[in-house]
Motif scaffolding. Sequence first.
Motif, PDB file in Angstrom:
ATOM      1  N   VAL A 250       0.851  -1.200   0.000  1.00 51.37           N
ATOM      2  CA  VAL A 250       0.000   0.000   0.000  1.00 51.37           C
ATOM      3  C   VAL A 250       0.884   1.246   0.000  1.00 51.37           C
ATOM      4  N   HIS A 251       0.619   2.165  -0.932  1.00 46.45           N
ATOM      5  CA  HIS A 251       1.405   3.394  -0.996  1.00 46.45           C
ATOM      6  C   HIS A 251       0.615   4.493  -1.691  1.00 46.45           C
ATOM      7  N   VAL A 252       1.041   5.721  -1.457  1.00 47.39           N
ATOM      8  CA  VAL A 252       0.419   6.880  -2.114  1.00 47.39           C
ATOM      9  C   VAL A 252       1.278   7.283  -3.296  1.00 47.39           C
ATOM     10  N   ARG A 253       0.645   7.437  -4.462  1.00 44.29           N
ATOM     11  CA  ARG A 253       1.351   7.883  -5.665  1.00 44.29           C
ATOM     12  C   ARG A 253       0.440   8.814  -6.460  1.00 44.29           C
ATOM     13  N   ASP A 254       0.946   9.979  -6.811  1.00 42.04           N
ATOM     14  CA  ASP A 254       0.172  10.965  -7.573  1.00 42.04           C
ATOM     15  C   ASP A 254      -1.150  11.299  -6.883  1.00 42.04           C
ATOM     16  N   GLY A 255      -1.101  11.432  -5.553  1.00 44.55           N
ATOM     17  CA  GLY A 255      -2.266  11.865  -4.797  1.00 44.55           C
ATOM     18  C   GLY A 255      -3.333  10.808  -4.589  1.00 44.55           C
ATOM     19  N   ALA A 256      -3.018   9.536  -4.881  1.00 43.44           N
ATOM     20  CA  ALA A 256      -4.004   8.469  -4.711  1.00 43.44           C
ATOM     21  C   ALA A 256      -3.343   7.236  -4.104  1.00 43.44           C
ATOM     22  N   PHE A 257      -4.145   6.418  -3.417  1.00 38.58           N
ATOM     23  CA  PHE A 257      -3.644   5.177  -2.841  1.00 38.58           C
ATOM     24  C   PHE A 257      -3.598   4.075  -3.902  1.00 38.58           C
ATOM     25  N   HIS A 258      -2.531   3.283  -3.862  1.00 39.80           N
ATOM     26  CA  HIS A 258      -2.358   2.117  -4.735  1.00 39.80           C
ATOM     27  C   HIS A 258      -2.067   0.902  -3.855  1.00 39.80           C
ATOM     28  N   PHE A 259      -2.517  -0.277  -4.291  1.00 36.85           N
ATOM     29  CA  PHE A 259      -2.203  -1.500  -3.538  1.00 36.85           C
ATOM     30  C   PHE A 259      -2.316  -2.716  -4.453  1.00 36.85           C
ATOM     31  N   ASP A 260      -1.702  -3.815  -4.004  1.00 40.40           N
ATOM     32  CA  ASP A 260      -1.862  -5.117  -4.656  1.00 40.40           C
ATOM     33  C   ASP A 260      -2.866  -5.912  -3.832  1.00 40.40           C
ATOM     34  N   LEU A 261      -3.740  -6.665  -4.499  1.00 41.29           N
ATOM     35  CA  LEU A 261      -4.752  -7.470  -3.810  1.00 41.29           C
ATOM     36  C   LEU A 261      -4.451  -8.953  -3.990  1.00 41.29           C
ATOM     37  N   ARG A 262      -4.232  -9.642  -2.861  1.00 38.67           N
ATOM     38  CA  ARG A 262      -4.029 -11.092  -2.887  1.00 38.67           C
ATOM     39  C   ARG A 262      -5.304 -11.786  -2.438  1.00 38.67           C
ATOM     40  N   ASP A 263      -5.757 -12.808  -3.201  1.00 42.70           N
ATOM     41  CA  ASP A 263      -6.969 -13.539  -2.834  1.00 42.70           C
ATOM     42  C   ASP A 263      -6.611 -14.812  -2.055  1.00 42.70           C
ATOM     43  N   PRO A 264      -7.603 -15.568  -1.555  1.00 37.07           N
ATOM     44  CA  PRO A 264      -7.294 -16.746  -0.715  1.00 37.07           C
ATOM     45  C   PRO A 264      -6.474 -17.824  -1.418  1.00 37.07           C
ATOM     46  N   LEU A 265      -6.494 -17.859  -2.749  1.00 38.20           N
ATOM     47  CA  LEU A 265      -5.730 -18.861  -3.496  1.00 38.20           C
ATOM     48  C   LEU A 265      -4.320 -18.390  -3.815  1.00 38.20           C
ATOM     49  N   GLY A 266      -3.983 -17.171  -3.401  1.00 42.72           N
ATOM     50  CA  GLY A 266      -2.639 -16.653  -3.620  1.00 42.72           C
ATOM     51  C   GLY A 266      -2.477 -15.846  -4.891  1.00 42.72           C
ATOM     52  N   HIS A 267      -3.556 -15.715  -5.681  1.00 43.19           N
ATOM     53  CA  HIS A 267      -3.478 -14.895  -6.889  1.00 43.19           C
ATOM     54  C   HIS A 267      -3.396 -13.418  -6.497  1.00 43.19           C
ATOM     55  N   VAL A 268      -2.543 -12.665  -7.164  1.00 52.25           N
ATOM     56  CA  VAL A 268      -2.340 -11.257  -6.832  1.00 52.25           C
ATOM     57  C   VAL A 268      -2.724 -10.371  -8.010  1.00 52.25           C
ATOM     58  N   ILE A 269      -3.587  -9.395  -7.734  1.00 51.99           N
ATOM     59  CA  ILE A 269      -3.932  -8.362  -8.720  1.00 51.99           C
ATOM     60  C   ILE A 269      -3.049  -7.159  -8.408  1.00 51.99           C
ATOM     61  N   LYS A 270      -2.201  -6.812  -9.330  1.00 53.40           N
ATOM     62  CA  LYS A 270      -1.172  -5.790  -9.088  1.00 53.40           C
ATOM     63  C   LYS A 270      -1.701  -4.364  -9.290  1.00 53.40           C
ATOM     64  N   ASP A 271      -1.225  -3.471  -8.458  1.00 51.69           N
ATOM     65  CA  ASP A 271      -1.343  -2.020  -8.626  1.00 51.69           C
ATOM     66  C   ASP A 271      -2.770  -1.550  -8.907  1.00 51.69           C
ATOM     67  N   ILE A 272      -3.656  -1.811  -7.958  1.00 57.56           N
ATOM     68  CA  ILE A 272      -5.018  -1.265  -8.019  1.00 57.56           C
ATOM     69  C   ILE A 272      -4.979   0.165  -7.483  1.00 57.56           C
ATOM     70  N   ARG A 273      -5.651   1.072  -8.167  1.00 59.24           N
ATOM     71  CA  ARG A 273      -5.665   2.476  -7.755  1.00 59.24           C
ATOM     72  C   ARG A 273      -7.028   2.851  -7.202  1.00 59.24           C
ATOM     73  N   THR A 274      -7.040   3.598  -6.091  1.00 57.52           N
ATOM     74  CA  THR A 274      -8.284   4.155  -5.569  1.00 57.52           C
ATOM     75  C   THR A 274      -8.035   5.580  -5.097  1.00 57.52           C
ATOM     76  N   ALA A 275      -8.960   6.468  -5.432  1.00 56.78           N
ATOM     77  CA  ALA A 275      -8.834   7.863  -4.996  1.00 56.78           C
ATOM     78  C   ALA A 275      -9.329   8.053  -3.567  1.00 56.78           C
ATOM     79  N   LEU A 276      -9.894   7.005  -2.960  1.00 56.15           N
ATOM     80  CA  LEU A 276     -10.363   7.118  -1.574  1.00 56.15           C
ATOM     81  C   LEU A 276      -9.192   7.383  -0.636  1.00 56.15           C
ATOM     82  N   PRO A 277      -9.344   8.290   0.316  1.00 53.38           N
ATOM     83  CA  PRO A 277      -8.232   8.639   1.204  1.00 53.38           C
ATOM     84  C   PRO A 277      -8.122   7.694   2.391  1.00 53.38           C
TER      85      PRO A 277
END
Length: 459
Positions: A250-277
């Motif tokens: 989880v990190h802030v870049r260009d004024g928005a939060f970004h994160f990677d999402l790992r599911d229960p099977l270990g699959h990772v969705i990289k670099d999801i962006r959300t403007a929510l603070p």
Amino acid sequence: MQLADIKTVYFIGIGGIGMSALARYFKRRGLSVSGYDRTETPLTRALVEEGIPVHYEARPEAIPPAGPDTLVVYTPAVPAKFPEMLKVTEGGYSVLKRAQVLGLISRGMQCVGIAGTHGKTTTTTITTHLMKTAGLEPSAFLGGIARDFAGNYVHGASDWVVVEADEYDRSFLNLNPEIAVILSVDPDHLDIYGDHGQMLETGFRAYAQRVQPGGRLLVRHDVVHHFEGLENVHAQTFGVGAGDYCAQNVHVRDGAFHFDLRDPLGHVIKDIRTALPGRHNVENAVAACAVTLLAGGTEDALRKGLASFRGIARRFETVLRSDKIVIVDDYAHHPTELEAAIGAARELYPGKTIRGVFQPHLFSRTKDFAAGFALALDELDEAILIPIYPAREEPLPGVSSQLIYDKMRLTNRRLLSDEQMLEATAELSDGVLLLLGAGDIDALVPKIVDQHQKPVQHG
């Protein structure tokens, strides 16, 4: 009473955020809808514009005649001796609380019930947006005005319905969710439950056991221990840095939060962006992603939905941003919510002075959590406390905003009237100003913003 039998609905307290969503639902179904509320607001004016008559004084004669197809819906905030309540309780009407009606509507549908002492409105709204982005077309009853839907009711084309599962008055025990989410279980509403142990046992654990057979229970990873030993219920977890569904990097870049999402099977969705603070909203987003995936949504829908989500009125809503000052309006009314809002401001605006105006909500909550409020507000650089918003309550001896003020350690703090607060905030020329509370502080927001726009307009 069966849903299909209802033709006329009358609301006592129609202007509440939850009540108005129900009014819109019944109006959309073509029923005759009308109601009373104590005060005219932008929300009641919107209902009138949508063809729903609303009056603002007790008028028992305005209530439609009792009959097998007439339903009266009320909010517990209305006193039992209010003339309209007396008429319907003594006059042979079918009378239900808002929560009971929500249970009636969701029965027979695939219900997503999102519970927690904070985060419900944000998570319910994100979930609805993600599910719509995924083509799942849910209906939804929201506890705030969502910018993406321009309202608090979403009419869907499927059997999915997303609702806030409210712990107040044990309202969520009217639901039988297909997917239940529990975001937080901090002590609250102790006037209803008595103590935190009873709140957990007769509130949240009881709600968890109402999940449909074969349904899913999602619990924030650090409170899942409260839900051990439940029969026929297995909880999956979510969180930031831990959980079956987990936000990583989880990190802030260009004024928005970004994160990677790992599911229960270990699959990772990289670099999801959300403007929510704030990291608390990353956690809310993870819960919404988990629900959407369980309901059949795709990775692409999560990416697109979170990137396009426009937020909710009064949930860390930036109402003014200039070169010198940022003003944020937030519904925070629990110590944990204050900490989250102040923390989000620190992370998004590093190095800036963070000031806050706080209007406590309810005498009972102020009495129960004065120390917690003081601790949270001590994280500000400057704090202004204004009088308590009483809502449904009568005053309690010795309970006022002074109670919080006296427990604070922050030296740069003031206890002001609403008028004095307007004068004080007009003098600010830099930093971030947080306007915090669940009462009628939102009615003062336009005045505060206007004070800072006038110099720009005339400069």
